[in-house]
Design an enzyme around this catalytic site. Structure first.
Site, short mmCIF file in Angstrom:
data_model
loop_
_atom_site.label_atom_id
_atom_site.label_comp_id
_atom_site.label_asym_id
_atom_site.label_seq_id
_atom_site.Cartn_x
_atom_site.Cartn_y
_atom_site.Cartn_z
N TYR A 158 18.50 -11.08 -52.87
CA TYR A 158 18.75 -12.44 -52.40
C TYR A 158 19.47 -13.24 -53.49
O TYR A 158 20.48 -13.91 -53.24
CB TYR A 158 17.42 -13.09 -52.03
CG TYR A 158 17.53 -14.45 -51.39
CD1 TYR A 158 17.90 -14.58 -50.05
CD2 TYR A 158 17.26 -15.61 -52.10
CE1 TYR A 158 17.99 -15.84 -49.45
CE2 TYR A 158 17.34 -16.87 -51.52
CZ TYR A 158 17.71 -16.97 -50.19
OH TYR A 158 17.81 -18.21 -49.61
N LYS A 162 23.24 -14.85 -53.37
CA LYS A 162 23.43 -16.30 -53.48
C LYS A 162 24.25 -16.67 -54.72
O LYS A 162 24.99 -17.65 -54.72
CB LYS A 162 22.08 -17.01 -53.48
CG LYS A 162 21.30 -16.86 -52.16
CD LYS A 162 22.08 -17.42 -50.99
CE LYS A 162 21.29 -17.44 -49.69
NZ LYS A 162 22.05 -17.97 -48.55
P1 NAI Z 1 16.00 -19.39 -41.14
O1 NAI Z 1 15.55 -17.98 -41.26
O2 NAI Z 1 15.09 -20.38 -40.49
O3 NAI Z 1 17.43 -19.48 -40.44
C1 NAI Z 1 18.48 -18.59 -40.73
C2 NAI Z 1 19.33 -18.51 -39.50
O4 NAI Z 1 20.40 -17.57 -39.76
C3 NAI Z 1 18.56 -18.00 -38.29
O5 NAI Z 1 18.85 -18.80 -37.18
C4 NAI Z 1 19.11 -16.59 -38.11
O6 NAI Z 1 19.09 -16.15 -36.77
C5 NAI Z 1 20.53 -16.75 -38.62
N1 NAI Z 1 21.13 -15.47 -38.97
C6 NAI Z 1 20.55 -14.45 -39.63
N2 NAI Z 1 21.40 -13.42 -39.72
C7 NAI Z 1 22.55 -13.81 -39.11
C8 NAI Z 1 23.80 -13.20 -38.86
N3 NAI Z 1 24.05 -11.96 -39.26
N4 NAI Z 1 24.76 -13.89 -38.19
C9 NAI Z 1 24.52 -15.14 -37.75
N5 NAI Z 1 23.34 -15.78 -37.95
C10 NAI Z 1 22.38 -15.12 -38.61
O7 NAI Z 1 16.34 -19.85 -42.64
P2 NAI Z 1 16.69 -21.28 -43.24
O8 NAI Z 1 15.61 -21.60 -44.17
O9 NAI Z 1 17.08 -22.22 -42.19
O10 NAI Z 1 17.96 -20.87 -44.13
C11 NAI Z 1 19.29 -21.25 -43.85
C12 NAI Z 1 20.15 -20.92 -45.07
O11 NAI Z 1 19.67 -21.66 -46.19
C13 NAI Z 1 20.09 -19.45 -45.47
O12 NAI Z 1 21.35 -19.04 -45.94
C14 NAI Z 1 19.08 -19.45 -46.60
O13 NAI Z 1 19.27 -18.36 -47.47
C15 NAI Z 1 19.41 -20.78 -47.26
N6 NAI Z 1 18.32 -21.29 -48.08
C16 NAI Z 1 17.09 -21.59 -47.54
C17 NAI Z 1 16.10 -22.08 -48.36
C18 NAI Z 1 14.75 -22.44 -47.83
O14 NAI Z 1 13.89 -22.77 -48.64
N7 NAI Z 1 14.50 -22.42 -46.53
C19 NAI Z 1 16.30 -22.26 -49.79
C20 NAI Z 1 17.62 -21.91 -50.25
C21 NAI Z 1 18.58 -21.45 -49.42
#
Ligand code: NAI
Length: 251
Positions: A158, A162
């Site tokens: 991860y 990132k």
């Molecule tokens: P989440 O797991 O709730 O949402 C991620 C979304 O991406 C989901 O809707 C999923 O279906 C979609 N997704 C996964 N693989 C995919 C693909 N191949 N094509 C299209 N869509 C796809 O996670 P969250 O927390 O909303 O994260 C969103 C972004 O923020 C991610 O990139 C995550 O790494 C980043 N992030 C999140 C943090 C957190 O604390 N929640 C912290 C730092 C970064």
């Protein structure tokens, strides 16, 4: 006039979490929004989000598309350009984590995380810059993570994905600044979503909170606010930067 009045924005992985909050925020500020979801099980949520965005008086469309797949990203962006006319903003939000200590981290787990988190950013950015170059403007926002800056035990894949996003973002800022296309990254800290629900319980939660000067986890809406800033002309002289939305977290 709203900050994004009449603009067209793409958000990947928007059926829930941070992506959903971003899609709604950009729409509230006047953007027409095309967004993706990846699995059939998310179709209902995606439809609901499309309706919520339309209720804000802008155009919205949900597309089932895998951001890790180059051909699918190419088809998606081409469909959006046809349907919406142009693309002003692209938010590369889709991401996954498959945490494991390196001793146990399998090649498949490594590949999945790199493909969904990092290759997707290449896939999408390569496509959206064509309409942006034609329009001589654009803002690309890539979702990195504080883990990509600091690293973390059990999160090497991860963190690598990132950190890779940050190098990519800075390079694209250099390549396309002369075309008035900006490219920035956001590095969220611990944001309350499905991805981090396991951190919220018990001792682990307390230990994390102690490291956050603001003393709480962040909300998806707070990352959406940062995204709005980078998407709009409020950030017209900002490119190649990483903005941490992390409550001051220092790990
Ligand atoms: P989440 O797991 O709730 O949402 C991620 C979304 O991406 C989901 O809707 C999923 O279906 C979609 N997704 C996964 N693989 C995919 C693909 N191949 N094509 C299209 N869509 C796809 O996670 P969250 O927390 O909303 O994260 C969103 C972004 O923020 C991610 O990139 C995550 O790494 C980043 N992030 C999140 C943090 C957190 O604390 N929640 C912290 C730092 C970064």
């Amino acid at each position: 006039m709203k900050l994004l009045e009449g603009k067209v924005a793409i958000v990947t992985g928007a059926a829930r979490g941070i992506g959903e909050a971003i899609a709604l925020k950009l729409a509230e500020h006047g953007a027409n929004v095309a967004f993706t979801y990846v699995s059939d099980s998310s179709a209902e949520k995606a439809n609901t989000l499309q309706q919520k965005i339309e209720a804000l008086g802008v155009k919205a469309k949900a597309y089932k598309s895998n951001a890790a797949d180059f051909a699918a990203s190419e088809a998606f962006v081409s469909d959006v350009a046809k349907e919406f006319g142009t693309i002003d903003v692209c938010v590369n939000n889709a991401g996954i984590s498959k945490d494991n200590l390196l001793l146990r981290l399998s090649p498949d787990q490594w590949d999945d995380v790199i493909n969904v988190n990092l290759k997707s950013v290449y896939n999408m950015t390569k496509q959206v810059i064509r309409p942006m170059m034609k329009a001589k403007k654009g803002s690309i926002i890539n979702m990195s993570s504080i883990i990509g800056i600091r690293g973390n035990a059990g999160q090497s894949s991860y963190a690598a994905s990132k950190a890779g996003i940050i190098g990519f973002t800075k390079s694209i800022a250099h390549e396309l600044g002369s075309r008035n296309i900006r490219c920035n990254a956001i590095a969220p800290g611990f944001i309350e979503t499905d991805m981090t629900h396991y951190l919220k319980d018990g001792d682990a939660s307390k230990a994390f909170l102690e490291k956050i000067p603001l003393g709480r986890f962040g909300k998806a809406e707070e990352v959406a606010d940062t995204t709005l800033f980078l998407a709009s002309d409020l950030s017209s002289y900002i490119t190649g930067q990483v903005i941490s939305a992390c409550g001051g977290l220092n790990i």
